[in-house]
Design a protein around this motif. Structure first.
Motif, short mmCIF file in Angstrom:
data_model
loop_
_atom_site.label_atom_id
_atom_site.label_comp_id
_atom_site.label_asym_id
_atom_site.label_seq_id
_atom_site.Cartn_x
_atom_site.Cartn_y
_atom_site.Cartn_z
N ASP A 56 -10.46 -12.45 10.84
CA ASP A 56 -10.52 -12.80 9.42
C ASP A 56 -11.83 -12.29 8.84
OD1 ASP A 56 -8.14 -14.27 9.50
OD2 ASP A 56 -9.17 -16.15 9.92
N VAL A 57 -11.76 -11.70 7.67
CA VAL A 57 -12.95 -11.28 6.92
C VAL A 57 -13.15 -12.33 5.83
CG1 VAL A 57 -14.03 -9.46 5.56
CG2 VAL A 57 -12.43 -8.85 7.41
N ILE A 58 -14.16 -13.18 6.01
CA ILE A 58 -14.37 -14.32 5.12
C ILE A 58 -15.61 -14.07 4.26
CG2 ILE A 58 -14.83 -16.80 5.03
CD1 ILE A 58 -13.45 -16.93 7.85
N PRO A 59 -15.44 -14.00 2.94
CA PRO A 59 -16.61 -13.82 2.07
C PRO A 59 -17.61 -14.96 2.28
CG PRO A 59 -14.59 -13.51 0.82
CD PRO A 59 -14.20 -14.06 2.17
N ASP A 60 -18.89 -14.60 2.44
CA ASP A 60 -19.94 -15.59 2.64
C ASP A 60 -21.26 -14.93 2.26
OD1 ASP A 60 -21.93 -17.33 3.52
OD2 ASP A 60 -20.98 -17.71 5.46
N ALA A 98 -24.19 -14.79 4.73
CA ALA A 98 -24.04 -14.05 5.98
C ALA A 98 -24.44 -12.58 5.78
CB ALA A 98 -22.60 -14.13 6.47
N PRO A 99 -24.79 -11.90 6.88
CA PRO A 99 -25.07 -10.47 6.76
C PRO A 99 -23.87 -9.73 6.16
CG PRO A 99 -25.69 -11.29 8.93
CD PRO A 99 -24.96 -12.40 8.23
N HIS A 100 -24.12 -8.79 5.31
CA HIS A 100 -23.09 -8.00 4.62
C HIS A 100 -22.20 -8.86 3.72
CE1 HIS A 100 -24.08 -4.35 6.80
NE2 HIS A 100 -24.23 -5.10 7.86
N GLY A 101 -22.60 -10.13 3.47
CA GLY A 101 -21.84 -10.98 2.56
C GLY A 101 -20.51 -11.46 3.10
N ARG A 102 -20.38 -11.48 4.43
CA ARG A 102 -19.11 -11.91 5.03
C ARG A 102 -19.34 -12.39 6.46
NH1 ARG A 102 -18.19 -6.09 4.14
NH2 ARG A 102 -19.09 -5.05 5.92
N VAL A 104 -14.96 -0.18 9.10
CA VAL A 104 -13.57 -0.48 8.73
C VAL A 104 -13.51 -1.17 7.37
CG1 VAL A 104 -11.52 -1.84 9.35
CG2 VAL A 104 -12.75 -0.60 11.12
N ILE A 105 -14.34 -2.19 7.19
CA ILE A 105 -14.27 -3.02 5.99
C ILE A 105 -14.83 -2.27 4.77
CG2 ILE A 105 -15.09 -5.15 4.92
CD1 ILE A 105 -15.11 -6.27 7.91
N ASP A 106 -16.01 -1.71 4.90
CA ASP A 106 -16.63 -1.04 3.76
C ASP A 106 -15.92 0.28 3.41
OD1 ASP A 106 -18.48 -3.11 3.68
OD2 ASP A 106 -19.97 -2.01 4.87
N GLY A 107 -15.45 0.99 4.42
CA GLY A 107 -14.78 2.27 4.18
C GLY A 107 -13.28 2.16 4.00
N ARG A 108 -12.74 0.94 4.27
CA ARG A 108 -11.29 0.72 4.19
C ARG A 108 -10.55 1.79 5.00
NH1 ARG A 108 -13.25 0.94 -0.88
NH2 ARG A 108 -13.62 -1.00 -1.94
N GLN A 109 -10.99 1.94 6.25
CA GLN A 109 -10.48 3.02 7.09
C GLN A 109 -10.43 2.59 8.55
OE1 GLN A 109 -13.32 6.22 6.87
NE2 GLN A 109 -15.02 4.87 7.30
N PRO A 110 -9.60 3.25 9.34
CA PRO A 110 -9.57 3.00 10.78
C PRO A 110 -10.83 3.53 11.46
CG PRO A 110 -7.56 4.11 10.04
CD PRO A 110 -8.54 4.15 8.91
N VAL A 111 -11.15 2.90 12.57
CA VAL A 111 -12.24 3.34 13.44
C VAL A 111 -11.74 3.30 14.87
CG1 VAL A 111 -14.54 2.77 14.35
CG2 VAL A 111 -14.10 2.57 11.90
N TYR A 112 -12.07 4.32 15.62
CA TYR A 112 -11.74 4.39 17.04
C TYR A 112 -13.05 4.51 17.81
CZ TYR A 112 -10.28 6.60 21.44
OH TYR A 112 -10.10 6.90 22.76
N ASP A 158 -4.36 -6.48 -1.40
CA ASP A 158 -4.34 -5.75 -2.67
C ASP A 158 -4.65 -4.26 -2.51
OD1 ASP A 158 -7.07 -5.70 -2.15
OD2 ASP A 158 -7.62 -6.95 -3.86
N ASP A 159 -4.71 -3.77 -1.29
CA ASP A 159 -5.01 -2.37 -0.98
C ASP A 159 -6.42 -1.96 -1.40
OD1 ASP A 159 -4.10 -0.11 0.43
OD2 ASP A 159 -3.67 0.96 -1.43
N ASP A 160 -7.28 -2.95 -1.62
CA ASP A 160 -8.66 -2.67 -1.99
C ASP A 160 -9.65 -3.47 -1.13
OD1 ASP A 160 -10.65 -1.39 -3.67
OD2 ASP A 160 -10.97 -3.39 -4.54
N THR A 161 -9.44 -4.77 -1.05
CA THR A 161 -10.33 -5.65 -0.30
C THR A 161 -9.75 -5.90 1.09
OG1 THR A 161 -11.02 -6.73 -2.33
CG2 THR A 161 -11.45 -7.90 -0.27
N VAL A 162 -10.51 -5.60 2.13
CA VAL A 162 -10.06 -5.84 3.50
C VAL A 162 -10.16 -7.34 3.77
CG1 VAL A 162 -10.50 -5.38 5.95
CG2 VAL A 162 -10.75 -3.54 4.25
#
Length: 176
Positions: free
Chosen positions: A62-66, A69-73, A116-124, A149-153
């Motif tokens: 879960d990505v929880i806004p906070d 916390a570091p990076h606001g989540r 992943v979260i900031d770029g809205r992209q996969p990472v391997y 919403d296809d914007d916020t992870v």
């Protein structure tokens, strides 16, 4: 430099078939009925019955806004597969990635999640990591974003493949 990429063609060249299969499953869930494609599927698009063969190796975070916390989540493990639990020696469900990430440094794992979260992209990623029992294991992992919403992870789903067996013989010093 930590071994990771956001280039899924590179991932496809170097990963195991199960990892590529999971990525392709996620990718297929981005399709819309009209033939268009989203950047990220929604969590409800992911069906546990369709993912049965990957479930032991999955994590859902879960990505929880906070704002405190570091990076606001905060990143909290919602679901952790049996293989991931066995690898750690405990179940991190309900705890944060900062508390429970495994690897050389927690910053490696949080770096992946941030991409992943900031770029809205996969990472391997692929690396050797220290097992809690004291030996190195090889692993690869694909981390994939989910969004309502296809914007916020809102969630990150991961598939991790342990390449080196946990059933390694004990070090020689333990035998003597």
């Amino acid at each position: 430099m930590y071994p990771r990429t956001t280039d899924m063609e590179e991932m496809a060249r170097r990963c195991f078939p199960d990892t590529l299969g999971f990525y392709r499953y996620w990718d297929s869930k981005r399709a819309l009925p009209d033939g268009q494609s989203r950047r990220m599927p929604r969590r409800q698009d992911i069906d546990a019955l369709e993912m049965k063969r990957w479930l032991p190796h999955l994590q859902l975070i879960d990505v929880i806004p906070d704002e405190t916390a570091p990076h606001g989540r905060r990143l909290v493990y919602r679901l952790v597969g049996d293989t991931e639990i066995e690898l750690r020696g405990y179940n991190p469900t309900g705890r944060t990635v900062d508390e429970c990430a495994i690897g050389k440094e927690t910053s490696d794992a949080t770096g992946n999640y941030n991409l992943v979260i900031d770029g809205r992209q996969p990472v391997y990623d692929w690396s050797k990591i220290a097992h809690p029992r004291g030996f190195l294991i090889s692993q690869e992992c694909v981390l994939l974003p989910l969004s309502d919403d296809d914007d916020t992870v809102t969630h990150v789903i991961t598939y991790g493949k342990v390449i080196t067996s946990l059933d390694q013989p004990p070090p020689l010093r333990d035998i003597l």
